[in-house]
Design a protein around this motif. Structure first.
Motif, PDB file in Angstrom:
ATOM      1  N   ARG A  71       0.819  -1.327   0.126  1.00 13.32           N
ATOM      2  CA  ARG A  71      -0.084   0.045   0.100  1.00 13.32           C
ATOM      3  C   ARG A  71       0.777   1.177   0.084  1.00 13.32           C
ATOM      4  N   PRO A  72       1.675   1.590  -1.138  1.00 10.70           N
ATOM      5  CA  PRO A  72       2.123   2.805  -1.172  1.00 10.70           C
ATOM      6  C   PRO A  72       1.082   3.809  -1.453  1.00 10.70           C
ATOM      7  N   PRO A  73       1.429   5.102  -1.562  1.00 11.30           N
ATOM      8  CA  PRO A  73       0.413   6.147  -1.720  1.00 11.30           C
ATOM      9  C   PRO A  73      -0.090   5.890  -3.202  1.00 11.30           C
ATOM     10  N   LYS A  88       8.164  -1.891 -10.158  1.00  8.62           N
ATOM     11  CA  LYS A  88       6.968  -2.650 -10.801  1.00  8.62           C
ATOM     12  C   LYS A  88       5.873  -2.454  -9.850  1.00  8.62           C
ATOM     13  N   THR A  89       4.589  -2.331 -10.262  1.00  5.82           N
ATOM     14  CA  THR A  89       3.449  -2.399  -9.409  1.00  5.82           C
ATOM     15  C   THR A  89       2.519  -3.209  -9.633  1.00  5.82           C
ATOM     16  N   GLU A  90       1.701  -3.558  -8.496  1.00  7.30           N
ATOM     17  CA  GLU A  90       0.512  -4.448  -8.814  1.00  7.30           C
ATOM     18  C   GLU A  90      -0.803  -3.915  -8.147  1.00  7.30           C
ATOM     19  N   SER A  91      -1.850  -4.028  -8.858  1.00  8.63           N
ATOM     20  CA  SER A  91      -2.976  -3.633  -7.983  1.00  8.63           C
ATOM     21  C   SER A  91      -4.335  -4.510  -8.326  1.00  8.63           C
ATOM     22  N   ILE A 135      -5.648  -4.051  -3.710  1.00  7.97           N
ATOM     23  CA  ILE A 135      -4.385  -4.205  -2.877  1.00  7.97           C
ATOM     24  C   ILE A 135      -3.312  -3.641  -3.794  1.00  7.97           C
ATOM     25  N   VAL A 136      -2.506  -2.581  -3.267  1.00  5.28           N
ATOM     26  CA  VAL A 136      -1.666  -1.951  -4.188  1.00  5.28           C
ATOM     27  C   VAL A 136      -0.122  -2.231  -3.430  1.00  5.28           C
ATOM     28  N   VAL A 137       0.566  -2.975  -4.486  1.00 10.74           N
ATOM     29  CA  VAL A 137       2.099  -3.293  -3.986  1.00 10.74           C
ATOM     30  C   VAL A 137       3.172  -2.618  -5.053  1.00 10.74           C
ATOM     31  N   ALA A 138       4.149  -2.107  -4.428  1.00 12.56           N
ATOM     32  CA  ALA A 138       5.139  -1.630  -5.381  1.00 12.56           C
ATOM     33  C   ALA A 138       6.456  -2.370  -4.964  1.00 12.56           C
ATOM     34  N   MET A 139       7.504  -2.684  -6.026  1.00 13.44           N
ATOM     35  CA  MET A 139       8.422  -3.371  -5.706  1.00 13.44           C
ATOM     36  C   MET A 139       9.622  -2.848  -6.523  1.00 13.44           C
ATOM     37  N   ASN A 140      10.800  -2.970  -6.357  1.00 19.45           N
ATOM     38  CA  ASN A 140      11.973  -3.052  -7.182  1.00 19.45           C
ATOM     39  C   ASN A 140      12.042  -3.903  -8.453  1.00 19.45           C
ATOM     40  N   ASP A 141      12.741  -3.701  -9.484  1.00 18.39           N
ATOM     41  CA  ASP A 141      12.521  -4.559 -10.407  1.00 18.39           C
ATOM     42  C   ASP A 141      13.254  -5.510 -10.630  1.00 18.39           C
TER      43      ASP A 141
END
Length: 509
Positions: free
Chosen positions: A236-238, A252-255, A479-485
Motif C-alpha cells: 500500500r504505497p500512496p 514494478k507495481t500491482e493492483s 491491494i496495491v503493491v510496489a517493488m523494485n524491478d
C-alpha cells in the motif's frame, strides 16, 4: 471426501547482500552471495504468537492445515493432505508426513491437536469459530468432532490464527517454531521480524537466504523506503505515486481488488444509532464516488454490500438514493427537525464522535470529507484517531461512528463473517448487533450442509443486514503493491495471507 491440490503463493521482495572473505596469502577475494528480501507492511505487530497475530503466516514461519486458492477462493490442502466427513460434524484429517518443525520435531496429528488446543486457549475468537467439541490423534490421522454439524469447518482452518506451531518450544510470542520455509531469527515488537531459510522445508528450500518483515503505518515513509533502497517491496504505497512508479523502469507495481470492504460502523448501543433511520441518514450522506475516485484515485470498486458481487451468495441489492436531500429525509423520518436544511433535535444541534485509524491512509481523509458534509446540515462530527482499534471499538461505549476495513471473506465462505460480526457474542461485533431473526438465520446456516440452501440463507441474512443498515458499506479497495524491478515470482494475494514464500526470488545480475 473434500480434496484439493496444493498451490504456492508468493509475496515479498529482495535485495542482494555480498559478504567478502579475503585471503591474506593471495589477496584473492571469494564472494558468496546471500539473497535477502525486505518487505514493508502497513500494520505493526506487537507479538508474533500465531494464535494472536497474522505475521508468522505472512512471513512464511507458520502454515495452516488448509489454504485458500487465490483464484476461485476454494480451499486446498497444505499441512493436511486431505479431509473427509460424512455428516459435517465428524471430521478426519490426514496430516502430511515427513514435515518437520524448525526445531527438528516431526509434524504429527498429536502436534497439530496440541497446537489447535493452544490456539483456542489463547484466542477466544478461535475457539468461537472452530466450535470444536473434542479431538483425537493417532499417528498422522486427526479426528475432530464439532459441537454440532458444521459443514464449512475446513474453511475456518484457513485462518492465520489456526496456524500450526510446535507447542513445546519456548517464547512463542517472540520465536514461534513452525513448519514454514522460514524460521525466526529475531523479532522486535512493532519494528521488524527477521527470518532465515529453513533448509529442511518439506516443499523445497526457499530461494531466499533470509528476509526482513518490517512495519510502518506511514504510507509516505513506505514509499521513501522503496526509493531509498531500504525496502524491496512495500504494501500500500500512496496511490497517487502509482503513475510515477509505473513509468520508472526501476520499479514494478500491482493492483488487484482484494477481499476487504471499507465500511462505516454504527454503534447501535448509542441512543441515536439505535434508530435505523439515523443509520440510513449517514449511509446516504457519505459520498462513495468521492472516496473511490478522488480520495483513492480509482483504486477500488463501489460496494453495495459486504461481499464482492461475484460471490454466488451475493444478492441483488435495490438501488439506494444518496446525497444530502435523502439524508435529510431520513432525519425527518427519525423525528428530527430539518428547517433550512439544518438538522436539530428539540432545537438543539447534533454532535457525534467518529473514530478511525491511520494505517489506512484514506480513512482520515474520508473522515474529514464526512465531517464536512455533516457540517453542511448543521451536524458536528469530532474525529478521533485511536490505537488498538478493534479492542477500542469492542470495549469503549462513547464512540458513535467508526471506520474499518476488514477481510470480509478470508475463507471463501460467508459463515465466519456473519458469526463474528452479527451474532450478539461475535468477536468482531463492533456495531453491537442483537437481532433475533438475524441470529436465527446464522444459526440455521451453521448447521446446513446443502450448498444451495446455504447460499439462500446467506442471501437472506445479507438482505436483512442491508435493510437494517448496521454498517454502511462503501468500497472494496484494491491491494496495491510496489517493488523494485529485481523482484521475481511475486503474486499479490487477494487473501493477504501468503507473502514470504519459498518461491520468492530476486535477480542477482
Amino acid at each position: 471426501m473434500v480434496k484439493a491440490s496444493r498451490v504456492t503463493y508468493v509475496v515479498a521482495c529482495s535485495a542482494l547482500l555480498l559478504f567478502t572473505a579475503c585471503s591474506s596469502d593471495t589477496n584473492t577475494t571469494n564472494q558468496t552471495e546471500l539473497k535477502e528480501a525486505t518487505f514493508l507492511f502497513n500494520f505493526p505487530s506487537q507479538t508474533i504468537d500465531p494464535s494472536l497475530d497474522y505475521t508468522p503466516l505472512r512471513a512464511g514461519v507458520t502454515e495452516t492445515l488448509v489454504k485458500l486458492n487465490d483464484d476461485d477462493l476454494s480451499i486446498e490442502p497444505w499441512l493436511a493432505e486431505d479431509w473427509q466427513s460424512e455428516d459435517g460434524q465428524h471430521w478426519t484429517f490426514t496430516i502430511r508426513s515427513e514435515v518437520l518443525f524448525h526445531n527438528g520435531e516431526p509434524l504429527t496429528a498429536e502436534s497439530v491437536k496440541q497446537s489447535l488446543e493452544r490456539a483456542m486457549e489463547q484466542n477466544p475468537g478461535v475457539m468461537e469459530v472452530l466450535n470444536i467439541d473434542y479431538m483425537e490423534a493417532s499417528d498422522q490421522t486427526l479426528t475432530i468432532v464439532t459441537n454440532e454439524p458444521f459443514p464449512q469447518f475446513p474453511s475456518e482452518l484457513v485462518h492465520p490464527n489456526a496456524s500450526i506451531l510446535e507447542v513445546g518450544a519456548s517464547e512463542p510470542e517472540q520465536r514461534p517454531v513452525g513448519t514454514g520455509p522460514f524460521m525466526v531469527d529475531s523479532f522486535v515488537a512493532n519494528s521488524a521480524l527477521d527470518v532465515k531459510r529453513f533448509d529442511e522445508y518439506w516443499d523445497g528450500a526457499a530461494r531466499l537466504d533470509q528476509a526482513r518483515f518490517t512495519f510502518n503505518e506511514d504510507e509516505s515513509a513506505r514509499l521513501s523506503a522503496l526509493k531509498s533502497g531500504g525496502a524491496d517491496i512495500v504494501y500500500r504505497p500512496p496511490v497517487d505515486s502509482l503513475t510515477d512508479l509505473e513509468a520508472d523502469p526501476l520499479y514494478k507495481t500491482e493492483s488487484v481488488v482484494g477481499l476487504r470492504t471499507h465500511e462505516l460502523i454504527f454503534n447501535t448501543r448509542n441512543e441515536w444509532f439505535e434508530d435505523e433511520s439515523i443509520r440510513k441518514a449517514f449511509d446516504a450522506l457519505v459520498d462513495r464516488e468521492e472516496l473511490m475516485n478522488e480520495i483513492m484515485s480509482g483504486q477500488a470498486v463501489l460496494a453495495n454490500g459486504p461481499f464482492l458481487p461475484d460471490f454466488e451468495f451475493t444478492p441483488e441489492y435495490d438501488q439506494k438514493d444518496t446525497g444530502k436531500e435523502t439524508a435529510l429525509a431520513w432525519f425527518e423520518e427519525a423525528g428530527f427537525e430539518t428547517e433550512n436544511e439544518v438538522v436539530t433535535k428539540e432545537g438543539e444541534p447534533l454532535h457525534f464522535t467518529l473514530v478511525t485509524y491511520t494505517s489506512r491512509a484514506e480513512f482520515p481523509i474520508l473522515a474529514q470529507a464526512l465531517q464536512s458534509k455533516a457540517k453542511e446540515i448543521g451536524i458536528t462530527i469530532s474525529i478521533e484517531v485511536v490505537d488498538n482499534y478493534e479492542e477500542y471499538l469492542l470495549q469503549e461505549e462513547s464512540w458513535d461512528i467508526g471506520m474499518y476495513s476488514p477481510l470480509i471473506a478470508p475463507r471463501g465462505d460467508a459463515s465466519y463473517f456473519l458469526n463474528v460480526s452479527f451474532k450478539p457474542d461475535g468477536a468482531l461485533n463492533f456495531s453491537k448487533v442483537d437481532h433475533p431473526e438475524l441470529t436465527s438465520i446464522i444459526d440455521e446456516l451453521d448447521k446446513t450442509i446443502d450448498e444451495s440452501e446455504r447460499n439462500q440463507l446467506i442471501e437472506d441474512a445479507l438482505l436483512l443486514i442491508d435493510q437494517e443498515t448496521y454498517y454502511s458499506y462503501l468500497v472494496h479497495p484494491n491491494i496495491v503493491v510496489a517493488m523494485n524491478d529485481r523482484v521475481e515470482n511475486w503474486n499479490t494475494s487477494r487473501s493477504e495471507y501468503y507473502m514470504l514464500t519459498n518461491e520468492l526470488d530476486v535477480d542477482g545480475d
